[in-house]
Scaffold this motif. Structure first.
Motif, short mmCIF file in Angstrom:
data_model
loop_
_atom_site.label_atom_id
_atom_site.label_comp_id
_atom_site.label_asym_id
_atom_site.label_seq_id
_atom_site.Cartn_x
_atom_site.Cartn_y
_atom_site.Cartn_z
N PHE A 181 0.86 -1.18 0.00
CA PHE A 181 0.00 0.00 0.00
C PHE A 181 0.90 1.23 0.00
CE2 PHE A 181 -2.97 3.12 1.87
CZ PHE A 181 -4.04 2.93 1.02
N PRO A 182 0.54 2.29 -0.76
CA PRO A 182 1.44 3.45 -0.92
C PRO A 182 1.24 4.52 0.15
CG PRO A 182 -0.42 3.71 -2.36
CD PRO A 182 -0.65 2.42 -1.62
N LYS A 183 2.17 5.45 0.17
CA LYS A 183 2.09 6.58 1.08
C LYS A 183 1.13 7.63 0.58
CE LYS A 183 5.09 9.88 3.52
NZ LYS A 183 6.50 10.33 3.70
N GLU A 184 1.10 7.83 -0.75
CA GLU A 184 0.24 8.85 -1.34
C GLU A 184 -1.24 8.47 -1.21
OE1 GLU A 184 2.87 7.65 -2.69
OE2 GLU A 184 4.20 9.27 -3.31
N VAL A 185 -2.10 9.50 -1.12
CA VAL A 185 -3.53 9.27 -1.05
C VAL A 185 -4.00 8.64 -2.35
CG1 VAL A 185 -5.79 10.37 -0.86
CG2 VAL A 185 -3.89 11.19 0.53
N GLY A 186 -4.75 7.55 -2.26
CA GLY A 186 -5.22 6.87 -3.46
C GLY A 186 -6.71 6.59 -3.40
N LYS A 187 -7.21 5.98 -4.47
CA LYS A 187 -8.62 5.66 -4.53
C LYS A 187 -8.89 4.28 -3.95
CE LYS A 187 -7.73 4.75 -9.42
NZ LYS A 187 -8.05 5.18 -10.79
N CYS A 188 -10.01 4.15 -3.28
CA CYS A 188 -10.49 2.89 -2.74
C CYS A 188 -9.38 2.12 -2.02
CB CYS A 188 -11.07 2.02 -3.86
SG CYS A 188 -12.04 0.63 -3.24
N LEU A 270 12.42 -7.34 0.83
CA LEU A 270 11.57 -8.52 1.01
C LEU A 270 11.48 -9.31 -0.29
CD1 LEU A 270 8.55 -7.03 3.05
CD2 LEU A 270 10.54 -8.26 3.93
N PRO A 271 11.86 -10.58 -0.27
CA PRO A 271 11.70 -11.41 -1.48
C PRO A 271 10.23 -11.78 -1.66
CG PRO A 271 12.51 -12.74 0.33
CD PRO A 271 12.46 -11.32 0.84
N TYR A 272 9.86 -12.08 -2.89
CA TYR A 272 8.47 -12.47 -3.14
C TYR A 272 8.39 -13.51 -4.25
CZ TYR A 272 8.65 -9.51 -7.33
OH TYR A 272 8.98 -8.97 -8.55
N THR A 273 7.34 -14.31 -4.18
CA THR A 273 6.99 -15.22 -5.27
C THR A 273 5.82 -14.66 -6.07
OG1 THR A 273 7.56 -17.01 -3.72
CG2 THR A 273 6.57 -17.66 -5.82
N PHE A 274 4.95 -13.95 -5.34
CA PHE A 274 3.80 -13.24 -5.93
C PHE A 274 3.76 -11.86 -5.30
CE2 PHE A 274 -0.42 -11.57 -5.26
CZ PHE A 274 -1.07 -11.75 -6.47
N MET A 275 3.44 -10.85 -6.10
CA MET A 275 3.39 -9.49 -5.55
C MET A 275 2.24 -8.71 -6.16
SD MET A 275 6.42 -6.62 -5.46
CE MET A 275 6.26 -5.11 -4.52
N HIS A 276 1.44 -8.11 -5.30
CA HIS A 276 0.40 -7.17 -5.73
C HIS A 276 0.76 -5.79 -5.21
CE1 HIS A 276 -3.24 -4.73 -5.38
NE2 HIS A 276 -3.59 -5.34 -6.50
N VAL A 277 0.80 -4.82 -6.12
CA VAL A 277 1.22 -3.46 -5.77
C VAL A 277 0.04 -2.50 -5.92
CG1 VAL A 277 2.77 -1.55 -6.33
CG2 VAL A 277 3.57 -3.91 -6.54
N THR A 278 -0.18 -1.70 -4.90
CA THR A 278 -1.08 -0.55 -5.03
C THR A 278 -0.20 0.65 -5.37
OG1 THR A 278 -2.52 -1.45 -3.31
CG2 THR A 278 -2.81 0.87 -3.89
N PRO A 279 -0.28 1.15 -6.60
CA PRO A 279 0.66 2.20 -7.02
C PRO A 279 0.34 3.54 -6.36
CG PRO A 279 -0.98 1.83 -8.72
CD PRO A 279 -1.22 0.78 -7.68
N PRO A 280 1.34 4.40 -6.22
CA PRO A 280 1.05 5.78 -5.81
C PRO A 280 0.20 6.45 -6.87
CG PRO A 280 3.32 5.57 -6.55
CD PRO A 280 2.77 4.18 -6.49
N MET A 281 -0.62 7.41 -6.45
CA MET A 281 -1.56 8.05 -7.37
C MET A 281 -1.55 9.57 -7.16
SD MET A 281 -4.74 5.40 -6.82
CE MET A 281 -4.35 3.68 -6.44
#
Length: 438
Positions: A181-188, A270-281
């Motif tokens: 989850f990003p630092k910038e304010v995002g939608k939903c 942090l290593p990952y096998t799967f990654m979901h990113v909420t981008p900054p907006m």
């Protein structure tokens, strides 16, 4: 001068109006709406019945309108991609003039905007609903690996990548799943956790979860901005065995690792096998560079009337405004009613009596069967509609998200016929008060 090809492509519904002004590349209207997202469409529908064909223009470069809350359900395999979008022309009122172009510059001092294709559009009243854009490039490597089908990096915050998310969830065979989850304010903001809980449920059913670990990272110090729901979601994460790392901000993505910066400036990998990113907006450049209208990039409006603080003929709606409220479709329902009423009153010199109370809602699915429904107003006040504690996981949340809300969106909210659940809440509020818990 603009050629005939531009005329044909850019002005879909009212070519005759355009021909009157091509000699000077200028259009005029009483009301100009910039952006045909949820807010722009809803406001146009509310206003067009009281205005003539030549009085209202909407500017939007995209020919497709997306119901963005479905991106999460597509990313979890619940819905199919064609269910989340429709042609914009089929959504707008038939008599409204749609300018298929984008605004490059606002000129509020002269009541005008300048478009990418070289038009100047002058207005009496302006509604800005340009939304937010995903700033993938703020995180090195993110854009590249989102586009790479072989790398297990995805996001449900884009029509371009939500189907990849479902592919990646199905391909995951165990290991470390990372959600950010990003630092910038995002939608939903709740969608970042929603896809995580749905992925957990899917992997549990496939018996993969025993060979997996899940981590959620956020630069915040809580899982949700409202304490009641933050407590409930913390319990959900703990019950799923999900590790939550607070005060970590994603700074870089590689094919196997994610690089974070901690609150004290330390680097965490942090290593990952799967990654979901909420981008900054952030809002688009046309707004952020206009210092007359924007404050820290967002449209500066009164948080109750949604009228601009310096230009009385400018109103804002949706994700691009600087109100301290959630950036969700649920918030737009009440906002569009307030904007339409106050714009109309302002046009005729009447007091602005409609007030936005900061209402927002976030249904957060915690599995393929259940979820919680967060509802709140300004200052974190709880505004639950149903006559029970909505912070508890219930089946009705999944039913509403999967069946009711899509119908409500396409048939009521977009067409300016839904002001939010305020009336329903008033009817059942005496019962709801007895069962709510903070």
């Amino acid at each position: 001068m603009l050629n005939s090809s531009f005329i044909h492509k850019q002005l879909i519904t009212t070519k005759n109006i355009f021909r009157c002004y091509t000699c000077r590349n200028e259009l005029r209207c009483k009301v100009l709406v910039v952006g045909a997202g949820t807010g722009g469409c809803s406001v146009v529908w509310r206003l067009h019945k009281n205005l003539s064909d030549k009085d209202i223009i909407i500017i939007e470069p995209s020919a497709v309108h997306y119901y963005q809350p479905l991106f999460t359900l597509i990313g979890a395999g619940i819905k199919k991609f064609p269910q989340c979008h429709k042609p914009l022309q089929s959504i707008l009122p038939s008599k409204v003039m749609w300018l298929k172009d984008q605004v490059d510059e606002f000129d509020p001092c002269n009541n005008a905007v300048f478009t990418h294709c070289g038009l100047r559009v002058r207005y009496d009243m302006l509604v800005i609903g340009v939304g937010l854009k995903n700033d993938y490039d703020k995180i090195p490597g993110l854009s590249r690996y989102l586009k790479d089908p072989l790398v297990q990096v995805s996001t449900i915050y884009s029509s371009q990548f939500c189907t990849k998310c479902w592919c990646n969830i199905q391909r995951f065979g165990g290991g470390h799943a990372l959600f950010t989850f990003p630092k910038e304010v995002g939608k939903c903001s709740g969608a970042a956790q929603k896809i995580m809980y749905l992925a957990h449920d899917y992997w549990k059913k496939k018996k993969i979860i025993k060979n997996s670990s899940i981590t959620y990272t956020t630069p915040k110090d809580t899982l949700f901005g409202i304490p009641k729901y933050a407590k409930a979601l913390t319990q959900v994460a703990e019950s799923r065995g999900i590790a939550v790392n607070y005060k970590l901000e994603l700074k870089e993505v590689t094919p196997r690792n994610a690089v974070f910066i901690g609150n004290g400036g330390q680097t965490v990998i942090l290593p990952y096998t799967f990654m979901h990113v909420t981008p900054p907006m952030s809002p688009p450049a046309c707004l952020t560079k206009c210092t007359e209208l924007a404050s820290e990039g967002f449209l500066e409006v009164d948080k109750h009337t949604l009228q601009h603080k310096r230009y009385s003929n400018v109103f804002g709606i949706g994700d691009c405004i600087n109100t301290p409220s959630s950036k969700t479709a649920a918030a737009v329902a009440n906002q569009s009613n307030v904007v339409a009423q106050n714009l109309w009153n302002s046009m005729y010199g009447k007091p602005l009596i409609a007030k936005y109370d900061g209402y927002g809602a976030c249904p957060i699915l915690t599995s393929y069967k259940r979820g919680i429904i967060a509802e709140f107003k300004y200052d974190g006040k709880i505004a639950e509609t149903l006559p029970f504690n909505q912070a508890k996981e219930r089946r009705i949340c999944f039913y509403l998200q999967n069946n009711v809300f899509p119908y409500l969106y396409w048939n009521r909210l977009l067409k300016g016929k839904w002001n939010g659940p305020g009336t329903i809440r008033k009817i059942i509020n005496p019962f709801a008060k007895q069962t709510r818990r903070k």
